[in-house]
Design an enzyme around this catalytic site. Structure first.
Site, PDB file in Angstrom:
ATOM      1  N   GLY A   1      33.663  35.445  30.786  1.00 56.31           N
ATOM      2  CA  GLY A   1      34.627  36.204  30.442  1.00 56.31           C
ATOM      3  C   GLY A   1      35.829  36.814  31.616  1.00 56.31           C
ATOM      4  N   LEU A   2      36.998  36.199  31.703  1.00 59.50           N
ATOM      5  CA  LEU A   2      37.796  36.315  32.894  1.00 59.50           C
ATOM      6  C   LEU A   2      39.002  37.232  32.670  1.00 59.50           C
ATOM      7  CD1 LEU A   2      37.034  33.184  34.718  1.00 59.50           C
ATOM      8  CD2 LEU A   2      35.797  35.248  34.994  1.00 59.50           C
ATOM      9  N   GLY A   3      39.034  37.911  31.234  1.00 61.82           N
ATOM     10  CA  GLY A   3      40.288  38.545  31.092  1.00 61.82           C
ATOM     11  C   GLY A   3      40.482  39.794  32.002  1.00 61.82           C
ATOM     12  N   ARG A   4      41.249  40.581  31.547  1.00 68.55           N
ATOM     13  CA  ARG A   4      41.835  41.779  32.498  1.00 68.55           C
ATOM     14  C   ARG A   4      40.416  42.429  33.287  1.00 68.55           C
ATOM     15  NH1 ARG A   4      45.891  44.564  29.165  1.00 68.55           N
ATOM     16  NH2 ARG A   4      44.005  45.095  27.710  1.00 68.55           N
ATOM     17  N   MET A   5      39.390  42.828  32.417  1.00 72.13           N
ATOM     18  CA  MET A   5      38.432  43.217  33.371  1.00 72.13           C
ATOM     19  C   MET A   5      37.736  42.224  33.787  1.00 72.13           C
ATOM     20  SD  MET A   5      38.189  46.599  32.142  1.00 72.13           S
ATOM     21  CE  MET A   5      36.634  47.355  32.438  1.00 72.13           C
TER      22      MET A   5
ATOM     23  N   ASN B   1      31.787  46.635  25.561  1.00 71.83           N
ATOM     24  CA  ASN B   1      31.651  47.855  25.174  1.00 71.83           C
ATOM     25  C   ASN B   1      30.708  47.812  23.749  1.00 71.83           C
ATOM     26  OD1 ASN B   1      33.459  49.749  26.329  1.00 71.83           O
ATOM     27  ND2 ASN B   1      35.187  48.475  25.686  1.00 71.83           N
TER      28      ASN B   1
ATOM     29  N   SER C   1      34.340  51.975  33.022  1.00 69.47           N
ATOM     30  CA  SER C   1      35.378  52.679  32.845  1.00 69.47           C
ATOM     31  C   SER C   1      36.550  52.410  34.034  1.00 69.47           C
ATOM     32  CB  SER C   1      35.428  54.243  32.829  1.00 69.47           C
ATOM     33  OG  SER C   1      36.762  54.710  32.661  1.00 69.47           O
TER      34      SER C   1
ATOM     35  N   LYS D   1      28.828  55.734  28.154  1.00 67.21           N
ATOM     36  CA  LYS D   1      30.157  55.194  28.212  1.00 67.21           C
ATOM     37  C   LYS D   1      30.633  55.590  26.654  1.00 67.21           C
ATOM     38  CE  LYS D   1      33.628  52.814  29.402  1.00 67.21           C
ATOM     39  NZ  LYS D   1      34.349  52.285  27.981  1.00 67.21           N
TER      40      LYS D   1
ATOM     41  N   GLU E   1      37.148  61.242  25.689  1.00 68.92           N
ATOM     42  CA  GLU E   1      38.553  60.444  25.942  1.00 68.92           C
ATOM     43  C   GLU E   1      39.394  60.624  24.858  1.00 68.92           C
ATOM     44  OE1 GLU E   1      38.386  56.460  27.624  1.00 68.92           O
ATOM     45  OE2 GLU E   1      39.941  56.021  26.020  1.00 68.92           O
TER      46      GLU E   1
ATOM     47  N   HIS F   1      31.543  59.140  26.602  1.00 67.41           N
ATOM     48  CA  HIS F   1      32.785  58.892  27.516  1.00 67.41           C
ATOM     49  C   HIS F   1      33.962  58.705  26.837  1.00 67.41           C
ATOM     50  CE1 HIS F   1      35.846  57.034  30.276  1.00 67.41           C
ATOM     51  NE2 HIS F   1      35.256  57.804  30.979  1.00 67.41           N
ATOM     52  N   ASN F   2      34.018  57.739  25.994  1.00 69.72           N
ATOM     53  CA  ASN F   2      35.231  57.312  25.252  1.00 69.72           C
ATOM     54  C   ASN F   2      35.335  58.212  24.030  1.00 69.72           C
ATOM     55  OD1 ASN F   2      35.088  55.149  26.805  1.00 69.72           O
ATOM     56  ND2 ASN F   2      35.661  53.709  25.388  1.00 69.72           N
TER      57      ASN F   2
ATOM     58  N   ASP G   1      35.239  31.128  31.644  1.00 68.68           N
ATOM     59  CA  ASP G   1      36.048  31.322  30.679  1.00 68.68           C
ATOM     60  C   ASP G   1      36.327  30.304  29.639  1.00 68.68           C
ATOM     61  OD1 ASP G   1      37.835  34.338  30.106  1.00 68.68           O
ATOM     62  OD2 ASP G   1      38.582  32.430  28.941  1.00 68.68           O
ATOM     63  N   ARG G   2      36.931  30.381  28.401  1.00 64.68           N
ATOM     64  CA  ARG G   2      37.253  29.333  27.439  1.00 64.68           C
ATOM     65  C   ARG G   2      38.720  29.009  27.994  1.00 64.68           C
ATOM     66  NH1 ARG G   2      35.851  30.530  21.474  1.00 64.68           N
ATOM     67  NH2 ARG G   2      37.343  32.350  21.893  1.00 64.68           N
TER      68      ARG G   2
END
Lengths: 326, 326, 326, 326
Positions: free
Chosen positions: B7-11, B95, B121, B189, B196, B192-193, B30-31
């Site tokens: 998984g190479l998205g933003r995170m 998450n 986070s 976490k 938030e 935490h959210n 990543d796909r």
């Protein structure tokens, strides 16, 4: 008994009617002369201004002001205070803030004029069902006016008596109470309306939930297509949530189940807000009454700047781009 | 140290980058092959499927899954569980609901595979600022992975040390904690959210109030035309409400004070809701966290059936006709 | 520049100190002569009554009133208004309701006396960090007093500048703003405190949830024994919820993790309540700010009559007998 | 018609009685043999275990399970599923979570056993007033059981018919509905209870406010000493807030106005919580229903760790020392 009535709208007009049906006489005034004429035909004495109203009443005069709260009521009472004599009585039957009652009562007392505040519940149904009244004022004057209150109240009717109730005073059972000194009537009525908002919102949230259970926010295999009219109807019969508001709900759903005829932009009057203020004066929590009020604010608003700020923060920390609302 | 990343998205992409910048090596999948290629150019070993990823890692393998929670993560971990060997490690950095962590941890333990959950986070700022991490899992494996966590975390930086803090464990000060057994990381976490959401809504309500103070809901002589950008800015400087979310608010207002670029239809992810569920399991009140969540629901809705029901009841008892919302 | 200061408690005393440290001179008064003596030793001119204070100031005089809101402030300003001359300036730095500012400003204007309201955040930390100030009043007088505000404010310090911020007015970046006409300063400060309540309650609910996750409301196998001090610490480092209030939380938990030294009967001042009133005047929802306020009310109450009524209703419809609270 | 009944507590025992009073026959079981004996004397066939119960029923058998939700109900249904034959019927009349109904219905369908869920409102009053029932299940089996439901329901009685109601199905008017497939009955009952919590809390907050209006949180000249029993009584008569819950309130206040006999530590069952969960699944706001639930949590708690955290923060930023709660 004789009563002067100022303000012949939905409430004031029917109050005059119910009194006359019970053998009392009325002298009535409204800026709208059509309203005056209509009541004249039903037996009232119509007048064209306040001096004429005062002139038409025998001493000690009693004048019921049934006008929108705020300036209309305030100005009328100010004018009356100059026309009336000591021992005359001003009754405010509208939705006045109870602290205004206290202030007025003290000011009028200096002239010897009596002041009585009457919180009145019953709305468009009052003519037929009678008015539930919460009265503030001195005991003497409230007692003096009793024949009027007795006539306006619903009476015992066929409502089951409260088990174990013991009281020397059967006025509550006949639909009116002397709540306390000036202001106490409107205070109790204010809390009544605060509770009303909470009750209504509880039903609204529940029916909303059942409506949405059939809808697109859920995967198809988790939906129930519920008949809300039948549900309102069945809850009227032996369930814990049966009430007059539920009767009205059943009524509305029987004729317009999708409720398409209603805007959903829900108004609120002063009482809901004053109830929250009273709670804050007492430092006591009212989460349900306040959230019921806020739900009405939300119902009237297309969008909130604060919501955009939430979107902006989410973009700021997570790069999230919010799609517009459906 | 070597880490597989799925998984190479933003995170996920930035986690790989930050690790490589700190001398670690990564095998990435990543796909979306573009994402893989991009990271290859930055030094990662790209692979085209999970078996290749597993084949590319030395034992005991460590694989970080950074995918949307729910099915994508669940399915990937299921597949990995069949490819990996005893003593290998699966890290869920997404998450995930913490009870799913507990379940998975127990299931994988039967195969001898270690499971670690990392609540992360930092969002789009993590590459630069480092990631704040809350970690759940057995002490042995969390210790084994410490070099990775140390590299991803912000480190002490120039944030003032907490006065009087005494601890043998300085990981919290360097930006990560071992919160407890599997699930504990995502539980912390989650809370935490939840917090938030509450913080964000507090700012949103306050700024909304100040915005509306200049607007048409008030008589002209009661308005203030406030400069919200200046207010956010000044609160950053010595006030009690200074925070990173306020910094972001000041940022947003500096470039678009009317916030016209934001939809205000505010999304929510699972954590906010799970926080409320956790509170209900504990029978403890969370009025602010829940109302913050509900405010997001309201922000996304044009109208509520429940609001129409309120209109219908008001018509029923008072003859009130609601005008449509503005 | 010269400033008279009335009220030398925690806030007023440190304001005098910070001004003197920055080269200004002060004439100071407090009913507690110890406070006056202490400041005299630090360079202030102490006086024993208000006439002496007025006599000790050069025209146009500027007097900062730093007293509890309500009667103490009101009475002092009333007295000052009789001692001061046209063009003199009264500054209210306390927590006055903004509508009182508007009223006073209009009354004093008839005598030619200027009125400035300063909402001041910073508490016990202000001497060291500087005071964040929100100022209301006419532009001329606010400009005239600028040297004082500049000295009291934190200044730019080492707080990162807001990206993209463009403004001709750098006062916000130096920690004070001219919010608008009289009342605007305290209005913004009022909302600030409303937000503060919401933020605090969000943290309180979240930490409460984590604390209870280790406790007896849950079956033993669903508990996590979390280190709250470490959690507060780690969130200070790169997480979305980092803030000054979180810094204080980390501080408190570092020295007393069970918080046994705190009563948990949480006071509230006028601002929280006035914020809710302002929202109701605007018909805008503030569910989080109001519930944060109500949580404080609940924290101070042993039991509610309303709760007993719930028990009574439950007994009425279901025969349920409630056991006393633990 | 013949019905097996398992669980002869307050609800199950009276269901058996009401059925027998209406000419139906029952085979009854409870672990408490006293309950069985009592019903035998009223005409029921008592049995000592589940096999005997099954043996005592003619095919297709119908068995009503009236036990606490959770394990007692789950285990009993599991046992029954092994004793019953295809076409037999299990009815769960308890307070089961509706998703458990769906699951069970699907599992039992594999054996050809029918499953019906009945949400039952009426409590201790059901024997006399009848039970309001919300039923889920296949149309065939619900129709088959209709004689039982008709006997248990209140019937039309003397409750006024809903104006304009037009329906081919008069079951709602007689006090029961077929809400939809398995689970729908308990779903509607769940929302019913959610609404109930909201209604109760609205009254509780209002009466609390009126009680405190006489008390020490207010200056003496702002107090009203209100007669809450009279107020509840008068609202029963023509006011908008009249309801069965208000009748119960009037009852309670008539016998114990200070409510000293009630603990005020208010219990909650699963339905309130599940209602909030359902709302979150639908992303729809339920501020009143949730805050009503949270008020119950608060009513049972002496103090919250979160409140201490608020005290700690206030000490941190302002040096405030909180006094203990009264």
């Amino acid at each position: 008994m004789q009563l002067g009535i100022i303000g012949l709208g939905r409430m004031g007009g029917n109050i005059a009617r119910r009194l006359m049906l019970n053998g009392h006489t009325t002298v009535v005034f409204d800026r709208n002369t059509d309203f005056v004429s209509a009541l004249e035909q039903e037996g009232a004495t119509g007048v064209t201004d306040l001096p004429a109203l005062v002139a038409g009443l025998a001493k000690p005069r009693a004048v019921w002001v049934m006008l929108p709260s705020g300036a209309p009521t305030e100005d009328t009472i100010e004018t009356l205070s100059q026309l009336l004599d000591a021992d005359d009585i001003i009754i405010d039957g509208g939705n006045t803030f109870y602290k205004d009652d206290i202030r007025r009562s003290q000011a009028l007392a200096e002239k010897g004029i009596q002041y009585v505040d009457v919180g009145t519940s019953g709305g468009v149904w009052g003519l037929e069902r009678g008015y539930c009244m919460m009265i503030g004022g001195d005991t003497g004057v409230v007692t003096h006016l009793d024949p009027l209150f007795a006539a306006l109240a619903p009476g015992m009717g066929d409502i089951a008596r409260t088990k174990d109730r013991v009281s020397d005073d059967d006025r509550a059972e006949r639909g009116y109470i002397h709540a306390g000194p000036a202001g106490a009537g409107h205070f109790v009525k204010m809390v009544h309306n605060g509770i009303e908002y909470g009750l209504m919102q509880a039903y609204a949230e529940g029916f909303n939930l059942m409506k949405m259970k059939g809808g697109e926010n859920l995967p198809e295999d988790q939906r129930f297509d519920l008949n809300l009219g039948d549900i309102a109807e069945v809850w009227r019969r032996g369930s814990v949530v049966s009430s007059w508001l539920l009767d009205l709900t059943a009524d509305a759903l029987a004729t317009d189940a999708p409720l398409d005829g209603y805007s959903g932009a829900v108004a609120d009057s002063g009482e809901g807000r004053w109830t929250i203020e009273a709670a804050m004066e007492q430092s006591t929590p009212v989460p349900v009454l306040s959230n019921a009020l806020f739900a009405r604010y939300s119902s009237r608003q297309q969008s909130l700047y604060g919501d955009k700020l939430l979107s902006a923060m989410r973009f700021g920390f997570g790069g999230h781009v919010e799609t517009p609302k459906k």
